[in-house]
Motif scaffolding. Structure first.
Motif, PDB file in Angstrom:
ATOM      1  N   THR A 137       0.853  -1.195   0.000  1.00 36.81           N
ATOM      2  CA  THR A 137       0.000   0.000   0.000  1.00 36.81           C
ATOM      3  C   THR A 137       0.881   1.234   0.000  1.00 36.81           C
ATOM      4  O   THR A 137       1.852   1.314   0.764  1.00 36.81           O
ATOM      5  CB  THR A 137      -0.910   0.022   1.241  1.00 36.81           C
ATOM      6  OG1 THR A 137      -1.678  -1.175   1.278  1.00 36.81           O
ATOM      7  CG2 THR A 137      -1.849   1.223   1.200  1.00 36.81           C
ATOM      8  N   GLY A 138       0.547   2.218  -0.843  1.00 36.83           N
ATOM      9  CA  GLY A 138       1.335   3.438  -0.954  1.00 36.83           C
ATOM     10  C   GLY A 138       1.230   4.343   0.256  1.00 36.83           C
ATOM     11  O   GLY A 138       0.429   4.132   1.167  1.00 36.83           O
ATOM     12  N   TRP A 163      -2.714   8.567  -2.769  1.00 38.45           N
ATOM     13  CA  TRP A 163      -1.412   8.355  -2.153  1.00 38.45           C
ATOM     14  C   TRP A 163      -0.506   9.568  -2.343  1.00 38.45           C
ATOM     15  O   TRP A 163      -0.517  10.210  -3.395  1.00 38.45           O
ATOM     16  CB  TRP A 163      -0.745   7.134  -2.773  1.00 38.45           C
ATOM     17  CG  TRP A 163      -1.420   5.840  -2.439  1.00 38.45           C
ATOM     18  CD1 TRP A 163      -2.415   5.643  -1.529  1.00 38.45           C
ATOM     19  CD2 TRP A 163      -1.149   4.560  -3.024  1.00 38.45           C
ATOM     20  NE1 TRP A 163      -2.782   4.321  -1.499  1.00 38.45           N
ATOM     21  CE2 TRP A 163      -2.021   3.636  -2.404  1.00 38.45           C
ATOM     22  CE3 TRP A 163      -0.262   4.107  -3.993  1.00 38.45           C
ATOM     23  CZ2 TRP A 163      -2.015   2.277  -2.742  1.00 38.45           C
ATOM     24  CZ3 TRP A 163      -0.260   2.762  -4.325  1.00 38.45           C
ATOM     25  CH2 TRP A 163      -1.122   1.853  -3.698  1.00 38.45           C
ATOM     26  N   SER A 213       2.819   9.236  -2.199  1.00 35.73           N
ATOM     27  CA  SER A 213       4.009   8.789  -2.898  1.00 35.73           C
ATOM     28  C   SER A 213       4.150   7.276  -2.755  1.00 35.73           C
ATOM     29  O   SER A 213       3.457   6.650  -1.950  1.00 35.73           O
ATOM     30  CB  SER A 213       5.245   9.480  -2.295  1.00 35.73           C
ATOM     31  OG  SER A 213       6.446   8.975  -2.830  1.00 35.73           O
ATOM     32  N   GLU A 214       5.045   6.705  -3.537  1.00 36.67           N
ATOM     33  CA  GLU A 214       5.482   5.325  -3.320  1.00 36.67           C
ATOM     34  C   GLU A 214       6.988   5.295  -3.047  1.00 36.67           C
ATOM     35  O   GLU A 214       7.628   4.249  -3.141  1.00 36.67           O
ATOM     36  CB  GLU A 214       5.141   4.465  -4.546  1.00 36.67           C
ATOM     37  CG  GLU A 214       3.653   4.284  -4.756  1.00 36.67           C
ATOM     38  CD  GLU A 214       3.344   3.398  -5.955  1.00 36.67           C
ATOM     39  OE1 GLU A 214       3.674   2.205  -5.904  1.00 36.67           O
ATOM     40  OE2 GLU A 214       2.775   3.919  -6.932  1.00 36.67           O
ATOM     41  N   ALA A 268       2.016   3.613   5.442  1.00 31.73           N
ATOM     42  CA  ALA A 268       1.919   2.778   4.248  1.00 31.73           C
ATOM     43  C   ALA A 268       2.026   1.334   4.722  1.00 31.73           C
ATOM     44  O   ALA A 268       1.920   1.060   5.921  1.00 31.73           O
ATOM     45  CB  ALA A 268       3.045   3.123   3.270  1.00 31.73           C
TER      46      ALA A 268
END
Length: 288
Positions: free
Chosen positions: A109-110, A169, A171-172, A205
Motif C-alpha cells: 500500500t502506498g 497516495w 508517494s510510493e 503505508a
C-alpha cells in the motif's frame, strides 16, 4: 497519542477471538480460489495459482466479509472500544464500513494519510490497524512515519477530500517522503491480538508482502469516533461509497492481471457484480 501520533498495544484482544475472525474470512477466500484450502491449512493463507474470483458477485462477497459475525465482533471488541472511550472521553462507535485487507505476495500500500478519505463528518476520527493473525516482517506489515501528524506542510493535503479533489497516495517513495518530512519509519512484527491506533493525519503505508512461502497478509483498518459526532455518510448504512454498485473495495491484484492500473483499491464490476479486468494494454475494461 498527541506526541507520537499512535498508541501500540500488544495482546489487547483475546487471540482466539482474532483467529476466529481469521478463519471466517479465509474460508471465504478459499471458496473463490484465492487461497489454497486443499493442500494447505486455510489458516496458513497460501496463495493459490488458480482463482475463481472473476466469476463471483464481488459486491456480495466483500459485504459478506465486512458483515461476518466474527469480524464484527473483533472490530467492536470491548477492550478496543474502551481504549477509544478513554481517549475521546465518551461513548464511541466504529464506521459501518470497514476495510479488511487481503494482501497477496508482491502487493503493498502506498504512502498516505487516512483523513482525506474520511473527512466528511467528524473531525476527531481515529484509525485502528488490526493484524488478523500473526504478521511477520516479510509479509508486509504497516509502517508509520514518526510524528508526521505534526508536519505543517501537509496541511493542504489533509484539507482535501479523496473523492471531491481526486487525491490519493502521497508517494510510493519512502526515502523521498522521509527526507521531506523527517522522522523514522516505524514497524514491527505483529501477533494476533495486537492493536495499533493512530491519528488519521499520520503518514503511513505498508511494506510489500515478500513472504517466501506465498502467504497472504490479512489485516483490517477500522475508524472510530465519538458516537455523538457528525457522521461521514459515505461510510454508514450499508452504502457503497464509491460509484454506487459499479465498484468494490478489493485491494491489489495488479500482478495477477498484468496491469499496474489495476492496483487501485476500488475495482470496477459489471451489473452482476463480476470483476471487470483491464486489458493487458490498459486501454479498456473487459468483463471476464
Amino acid at each position: 497519542m498527541a506526541e507520537d501520533g499512535y498508541l501500540f498495544f500488544r495482546r489487547l484482544i483475546n487471540r482466539e477471538k482474532v483467529l476466529k475472525a481469521r478463519r471466517e474470512i479465509l474460508l471465504k477466500y478459499a471458496i473463490i480460489g484465492e487461497i489454497d484450502g486443499m493442500k494447505n491449512d486455510v489458516m496458513d493463507a497460501i496463495l493459490q495459482e488458480q482463482s475463481f474470483i472473476a466469476n463471483v458477485n464481488l459486491i456480495a462477497f466483500t459485504e459478506s466479509i465486512r458483515r461476518g459475525a466474527a469480524y464484527e465482533d473483533l472490530t467492536e471488541d470491548t477492550r478496543l472500544m474502551g481504549v477509544y472511550e478513554k481517549l475521546l472521553g465518551g461513548p464511541v462507535r466504529t464506521f459501518d464500513f470497514k476495510w479488511p485487507r487481503f494482501v497477496r505476495p508482491g502487493e503493498g500500500t502506498g504512502i498516505h494519510s487516512d483523513n482525506i478519505y474520511v473527512s466528511g463528518g467528524a473531525k476527531n476520527v481515529w484509525t485502528t490497524w488490526i493484524p488478523i493473525g500473526d504478521v511477520a516482517l516479510d509479509e508486509g506489515p504497516i509502517v508509520l512515519l514518526e510524528k508526521s501528524h505534526k508536519f505543517s506542510k501537509l496541511k493542504e493535503y489533509w484539507g482535501k477530500d479523496a473523492d471531491k479533489d481526486h487525491v490519493g497516495w502521497l508517494s510510493e517513495n519512502p526515502i523521498g517522503v522521509q527526507k521531506a518530512i523527517g522522522g523514522r519509519w516505524l514497524t514491527s512484527a505483529f501477533e494476533a491480538g495486537d492493536i495499533l491506533c493512530f491519528d488519521v493525519r499520520l503518514v503511513h503505508a505498508s511494506l510489500d508482502n515478500r513472504s517466501p512461502i506465498n502467504r497472504c497478509r490479512l489485516t483490517s483498518d477500522t475508524r472510530y469516533q465519538l458516537a455523538s459526532d457528525a457522521r461521514d455518510n459515505r461510510w454508514y448504512d450499508n452504502k457503497n461509497p464509491h460509484g454506487g454498485q459499479q465498484k468494490v473495495f478489493l485491494p491489489g491484484m495488479a500482478r495477477r492481471v498484468g496491469n499496474r492500473e489495476f492496483e487501485e483499491e476500488w475495482k470496477p464490476v459489471d451489473e452482476l457484480g463480476r470483476l471487470q479486468r483491464p486489458s493487458v494494454r490498459g486501454d479498456r475494461l473487459e468483463t471476464t
